[in-house]
Design a protein around this motif. Structure first.
Motif, PDB file in Angstrom:
ATOM      1  N   ALA A  52     -10.560 -11.069   5.945  1.00  0.00           N
ATOM      2  CA  ALA A  52      -9.069 -11.262   6.476  1.00  0.00           C
ATOM      3  C   ALA A  52      -8.507 -10.153   7.072  1.00  0.00           C
ATOM      4  N   PRO A  53      -8.700  -9.129   5.992  1.00  0.00           N
ATOM      5  CA  PRO A  53      -7.785  -8.102   6.810  1.00  0.00           C
ATOM      6  C   PRO A  53      -7.885  -7.688   7.973  1.00  0.00           C
ATOM      7  N   MET A  54      -9.279  -7.953   8.865  1.00  0.00           N
ATOM      8  CA  MET A  54      -9.785  -7.463   9.857  1.00  0.00           C
ATOM      9  C   MET A  54      -9.029  -8.158  10.378  1.00  0.00           C
ATOM     10  N   TYR A 138     -12.138   0.130   4.369  1.00  0.00           N
ATOM     11  CA  TYR A 138     -11.250   0.710   4.080  1.00  0.00           C
ATOM     12  C   TYR A 138      -9.459   0.318   4.980  1.00  0.00           C
ATOM     13  N   ALA A 139      -9.980   0.341   6.184  1.00  0.00           N
ATOM     14  CA  ALA A 139      -8.622   1.288   7.030  1.00  0.00           C
ATOM     15  C   ALA A 139      -7.584   0.008   7.224  1.00  0.00           C
ATOM     16  N   ALA A 140      -8.859  -1.443   7.395  1.00  0.00           N
ATOM     17  CA  ALA A 140      -8.061  -2.644   7.330  1.00  0.00           C
ATOM     18  C   ALA A 140      -7.024  -3.231   6.280  1.00  0.00           C
ATOM     19  N   HIS A 141      -8.294  -3.276   5.165  1.00  0.00           N
ATOM     20  CA  HIS A 141      -7.075  -3.481   4.082  1.00  0.00           C
ATOM     21  C   HIS A 141      -5.779  -2.176   3.613  1.00  0.00           C
ATOM     22  N   ALA A 142      -5.949  -1.181   3.953  1.00  0.00           N
ATOM     23  CA  ALA A 142      -5.170   0.194   4.069  1.00  0.00           C
ATOM     24  C   ALA A 142      -4.367  -0.656   4.658  1.00  0.00           C
ATOM     25  N   ASP A 143      -4.052  -1.437   5.467  1.00  0.00           N
ATOM     26  CA  ASP A 143      -2.647  -1.796   7.187  1.00  0.00           C
ATOM     27  C   ASP A 143      -2.219  -3.057   5.964  1.00  0.00           C
ATOM     28  N   LEU A 144      -2.788  -3.475   4.728  1.00  0.00           N
ATOM     29  CA  LEU A 144      -2.056  -4.116   3.737  1.00  0.00           C
ATOM     30  C   LEU A 144      -0.995  -4.153   3.353  1.00  0.00           C
ATOM     31  N   PRO A 145       0.734  -4.049   3.194  1.00  0.00           N
ATOM     32  CA  PRO A 145       1.370  -3.897   2.209  1.00  0.00           C
ATOM     33  C   PRO A 145       1.015  -4.186   0.202  1.00  0.00           C
ATOM     34  N   VAL A 146       1.624  -3.004  -0.268  1.00  0.00           N
ATOM     35  CA  VAL A 146       1.003  -3.464  -1.839  1.00  0.00           C
ATOM     36  C   VAL A 146       2.012  -4.299  -2.502  1.00  0.00           C
ATOM     37  N   GLU A 148       4.398  -6.026  -5.496  1.00  0.00           N
ATOM     38  CA  GLU A 148       5.248  -5.690  -6.222  1.00  0.00           C
ATOM     39  C   GLU A 148       4.734  -5.573  -7.196  1.00  0.00           C
ATOM     40  N   ARG A 149       4.555  -6.803  -7.983  1.00  0.00           N
ATOM     41  CA  ARG A 149       3.579  -7.248  -9.366  1.00  0.00           C
ATOM     42  C   ARG A 149       2.298  -5.793  -9.777  1.00  0.00           C
ATOM     43  N   PRO A 150       2.895  -4.605 -10.710  1.00  0.00           N
ATOM     44  CA  PRO A 150       1.644  -4.171 -11.156  1.00  0.00           C
ATOM     45  C   PRO A 150       0.295  -4.399 -11.367  1.00  0.00           C
ATOM     46  N   HIS A 151      -0.211  -5.369 -12.167  1.00  0.00           N
ATOM     47  CA  HIS A 151      -1.191  -5.572 -12.127  1.00  0.00           C
ATOM     48  C   HIS A 151      -1.840  -5.888 -10.389  1.00  0.00           C
ATOM     49  N   LEU A 152      -1.001  -6.788 -10.137  1.00  0.00           N
ATOM     50  CA  LEU A 152      -1.005  -6.475  -8.237  1.00  0.00           C
ATOM     51  C   LEU A 152      -1.069  -5.134  -7.788  1.00  0.00           C
ATOM     52  N   ALA A 153      -0.407  -4.748  -7.715  1.00  0.00           N
ATOM     53  CA  ALA A 153      -0.440  -3.435  -6.948  1.00  0.00           C
ATOM     54  C   ALA A 153      -1.884  -2.732  -7.646  1.00  0.00           C
ATOM     55  N   LEU A 154      -2.051  -2.962  -9.030  1.00  0.00           N
ATOM     56  CA  LEU A 154      -3.018  -1.835  -9.147  1.00  0.00           C
ATOM     57  C   LEU A 154      -5.282  -3.056  -7.738  1.00  0.00           C
ATOM     58  N   TRP A 155      -4.538  -4.030  -8.325  1.00  0.00           N
ATOM     59  CA  TRP A 155      -5.801  -4.767  -8.001  1.00  0.00           C
ATOM     60  C   TRP A 155      -5.783  -3.917  -6.588  1.00  0.00           C
ATOM     61  N   LEU A 160      -8.818  -0.518  -2.293  1.00  0.00           N
ATOM     62  CA  LEU A 160      -8.705  -0.040  -0.928  1.00  0.00           C
ATOM     63  C   LEU A 160      -9.818   1.006  -1.833  1.00  0.00           C
ATOM     64  N   LEU A 161      -9.432   0.941  -2.854  1.00  0.00           N
ATOM     65  CA  LEU A 161     -10.507   2.685  -3.829  1.00  0.00           C
ATOM     66  C   LEU A 161     -11.958   2.125  -3.345  1.00  0.00           C
TER      67      LEU A 161
END
Length: 288
Positions: A52-54, A138-146, A148-155, A160-161
């Motif tokens: 989906a990110p693509m 990676y590039a497609a996912h990197a365009d998505l917003p981070v 806000e909630r820490p456990h989802l930001a970590l996910w 990305l990694l």
């Protein structure tokens, strides 16, 4: 590239980042959220959430970036899945599924802990050194917003990694002369990859295609008659991982030895909790 990190520090860190990302693929929460937007087939759901990110991509792009799935299997579901749910709808459903999965498996208190917030900060810092060039997933996912909630930001950061390393890994497999089935067979022979039954059942290959790939590896002297890696096969798989490490070094160098070690420590605790909660199906890995 010379590294200031301890040997294989990046690989060790990645090995405990990846399960935090991938647990949702095996979660009933993902099936429930995708079914709620009309995507009821489990394979269609997997292709949709990862692609989906693509955007509105077709089966060619998905097969190219996912690498080890049979094109005909992908084409059964893509692009038809986008007629049921658009990429933006799928991404929203995926985030809800990830949230529900992590809360169910880890519990509310760990989710809200300072350790999760610290891990998110470290993992996001690591992604600052990732590169988009020649890394399409990676590039497609990197365009998505981070989130806000820490456990989802970590996910998000672990995603990305994971995709950053994965994109590089595919380049290494191609350089090693391994096609998708040969890559699966040789990885399974290490004892660390998907079991043949799981690989054949989920990637769309037939048992005849698996056996043919095994025969080609034997002809190259990489696999013996019992299906075990030869000395040359072991050396090739080790070099594949080492080359992948080299292509994936930047995020962990950016963290430094202390940061990479701390992130590994934090993620190890979270992944142990996921494993203890039954996040992954039995029999998924191994040689049989």
């Amino acid at each position: 590239m010379t590294s200031s990190l301890p040997q294989r520090a990046g690989r060790r860190c990645y090995s405990v980042l990846n399960p935090y990302h991938s647990a949702h693929y095996f979660s009933p929460d993902l099936g429930r959220e995708l079914a709620a937007v009309g995507v009821e087939d489990a394979r269609a759901a997997y292709f949709a959430v990862r692609a989906a990110p693509m955007g509105l991509v077709g089966p060619g792009a998905v097969t190219a970036t996912f690498f080890n799935f049979r094109y005909e299997l992908v084409a059964e579901h893509v692009p038809a899945v986008w007629e049921t749910a658009s990429p933006s709808v799928v991404l929203a459903a995926r985030e809800r599924a990830v949230d529900a999965t992590l809360r169910r498996l880890l519990g509310e208190e760990p989710i809200a802990s300072k350790e999760v917030a610290e891990a998110a900060e470290l993992a996001l810092r690591a992604t600052e050194a990732c590169a988009r060039t020649a890394r399409p997933l990676y590039a497609a996912h990197a365009d998505l917003p981070v989130p806000e909630r820490p456990h989802l930001a970590l996910w998000h950061a672990t995603t990305l990694l994971r995709e950053h390393r994965g994109d590089g890994h595919l380049a290494v497999l191609l350089d090693a002369g391994l096609d998708p089935v040969e890559a699966l067979v040789s990885h399974t022979a290490t004892g660390k990859g998907m079991s043949p039954k799981w690989a054949v059942g989920t990637r769309g290959w037939t048992r005849d295609e698996w056996d043919a790939a095994s025969a080609r590896l034997r002809e190259r002297g990489l696999l013996d008659a019992e299906g075990e890696l030869t000395e040359a096969g072991v050396a090739l798989r080790e070099e594949i991982e080492a080359a992948t490490d080299r292509l994936d070094l930047a995020p962990y160098e950016h963290l430094g030895a202390a940061g990479a070690g701390r992130l590994t420590e934090l993620m190890t605790g979270l992944v142990r909790a996921l494993l203890a909660a039954g996040a992954f199906p039995a029999g998924m890995t191994g040689k049989s």
